[in-house]
Design an enzyme around this catalytic site. Structure first.
Site, short mmCIF file in Angstrom:
data_model
loop_
_atom_site.label_atom_id
_atom_site.label_comp_id
_atom_site.label_asym_id
_atom_site.label_seq_id
_atom_site.Cartn_x
_atom_site.Cartn_y
_atom_site.Cartn_z
CG HIS A 1 57.77 -5.22 68.75
ND1 HIS A 1 56.29 -4.50 68.58
CD2 HIS A 1 57.05 -6.55 68.06
CE1 HIS A 1 55.46 -5.36 68.47
NE2 HIS A 1 55.97 -6.50 68.19
N GLY B 1 50.82 -6.70 67.19
CA GLY B 1 49.31 -7.03 67.59
C GLY B 1 49.30 -8.27 67.18
CD GLU B 2 46.56 -12.64 67.45
OE1 GLU B 2 46.62 -13.14 66.56
OE2 GLU B 2 47.47 -12.21 68.14
CB SER B 3 47.77 -9.74 61.91
OG SER B 3 47.36 -11.42 62.04
CD GLU C 1 56.84 -0.95 68.42
OE1 GLU C 1 58.09 -1.67 67.23
OE2 GLU C 1 56.42 -1.90 68.45
NE ARG D 1 48.49 -14.82 62.35
CZ ARG D 1 46.84 -14.82 62.58
NH1 ARG D 1 46.32 -15.24 61.74
NH2 ARG D 1 47.01 -14.22 64.34
CB ILE E 1 56.60 -9.86 70.75
CG1 ILE E 1 57.44 -9.25 71.44
CG2 ILE E 1 55.48 -11.21 71.27
CD1 ILE E 1 57.24 -7.80 71.73
NE ARG E 2 51.87 -15.50 69.81
CZ ARG E 2 51.41 -16.71 69.46
NH1 ARG E 2 52.27 -17.83 70.05
NH2 ARG E 2 50.06 -16.67 69.05
CB CYS F 1 55.67 -7.76 64.57
SG CYS F 1 55.63 -9.58 65.20
N1 GLN Z 1 51.22 -13.52 66.53
C1 GLN Z 1 50.83 -12.25 65.95
C2 GLN Z 1 50.15 -12.54 64.67
O1 GLN Z 1 50.51 -13.00 63.99
C3 GLN Z 1 52.09 -11.40 65.75
C4 GLN Z 1 52.58 -10.78 67.30
C5 GLN Z 1 53.03 -9.03 67.26
O2 GLN Z 1 52.95 -8.55 66.04
N2 GLN Z 1 53.94 -9.29 68.09
O3 GLN Z 1 48.94 -11.43 64.64
#
Ligand code: GLN
Length: 193
Positions: free
Chosen positions: A169, A47-49, A171, A106, A133-134, A79
Site C-alpha cells: 500500500h 481492499g477485497e478483490s 498510499e 492471493r 496487508i494480507r 494489493c
Molecule cells: N487479501 C486481499 C485480496 O486477496 C487483498 C488485500 C489488500 O488489498 N490489502 O483481495
C-alpha cells in the site's frame, strides 16, 4: 489540471485520494460508469478483490475500464488492485481485467505475517516505505514486464507499459514517491494525447 480516477466501490480509496490531492492533482471517485470521463490516470486501491471485481461488473464499469486500460490509460493497481489487473491468480478461480501479464498468489504471506511494514528499493528509488496487508505476491511474469521491487526475493512491484501492479500500500505512511512515480506516467500520457 490533471484528473485521476480512483475506484471507490470498496477498500482503501480515501487514503489514495488524500495523497493524490496533496500532490496537487484532482481526484474523481469512480462509483458508477457515469463517473468515468476525461481521466489522465486510474487507481485501483487495496481492499477485497473478490468484492471489488463483483461490484465493478454490477455497477456497469467493467468494460469501459478494461477498454481504457488496454488503450494505454496509466493504471496503478495496489494489493487487491494488482489482483484485479493480473492475467492469472494461482489460488483463485476468479479473473478480472487480466490486462497485466503476471501470475499472483492471493494472501501469500499467510495468517502469521498478515500485515507488516518494511523498506526496500523501488526502481531507482531507495528505502521506499512499504506497508503489506494480507498482500498478494507476483509469482510469475510475462514478456516485457519490468520488476520494480522485490522483498525477500519475492516480486512485489512490476510495470508493464502504462500499468503498474504493486503488492503493498504506497498510499499509507508519509512516503509519496511511488505515487509520484505513477503520476509522472500520467503526465507523460496526457502530454502525448
Ligand atoms: N487479501 C486481499 C485480496 O486477496 C487483498 C488485500 C489488500 O488489498 N490489502 O483481495
Amino acid at each position: 489540471m490533471m484528473t485521476i480516477g480512483v475506484l471507490a466501490v470498496q477498500g482503501a480509496f480515501i487514503e489514495h485520494e488524500k495523497m493524490v490531492e496533496k500532490l496537487g492533482y484532482q481526484v474523481v471517485e469512480l462509483r458508477n460508469k457515469n463517473d468515468i470521463c476525461n481521466l489522465d490516470g486510474l487507481i485501483l486501491p487495496g481492499g477485497e478483490s473478490t468484492v471489488q471485481g463483483k461490484l465493478i461488473k454490477e455497477l456497469g464499469m467493467f468494460d469501459q475500464l478494461k477498454e481504457l486500460i488496454e488503450g494505454g490509460l496509466p493504471v496503478l493497481g495496489t494489493c487487491a488492485g494488482l489482483i484485479l489487473l493480473s492475467r492469472n491468480i494461482s489460488n483463485d478461480e476468479a479473473r478480472h481485467f487480466q490486462t497485466l501479464p503476471v501470475t499472483v498468489e492471493r494472501n501469500a504471506y499467510g495468517r502469521q505475517l498478515g500485515s507488516f511494514r518494511t523498506t526496500s528499493a523501488f526502481g531507482f528509488l531507495c528505502d521506499v516505505e512499504m506497508t503489506f496487508i494480507r498482500a498478494p505476491v507476483i509469482t510469475a511474469i510475462g514478456e516485457d514486464v519490468k520488476v520494480l521491487s522485490r522483498v525477500d526475493e519475492k516480486i512485489v512491484a512490476v510495470e508493464y507499459k502504462n500499468q503498474m501492479g504493486i503488492s503493498f500500500h504506497p498510499e499509507l505512511g508519509e512516503d509519496t514517491r511511488v505515487l509520484e512515480y505513477f503520476l509522472q506516467k500520467c503526465r507523460n500520457f496526457s502530454k502525448g494525447q
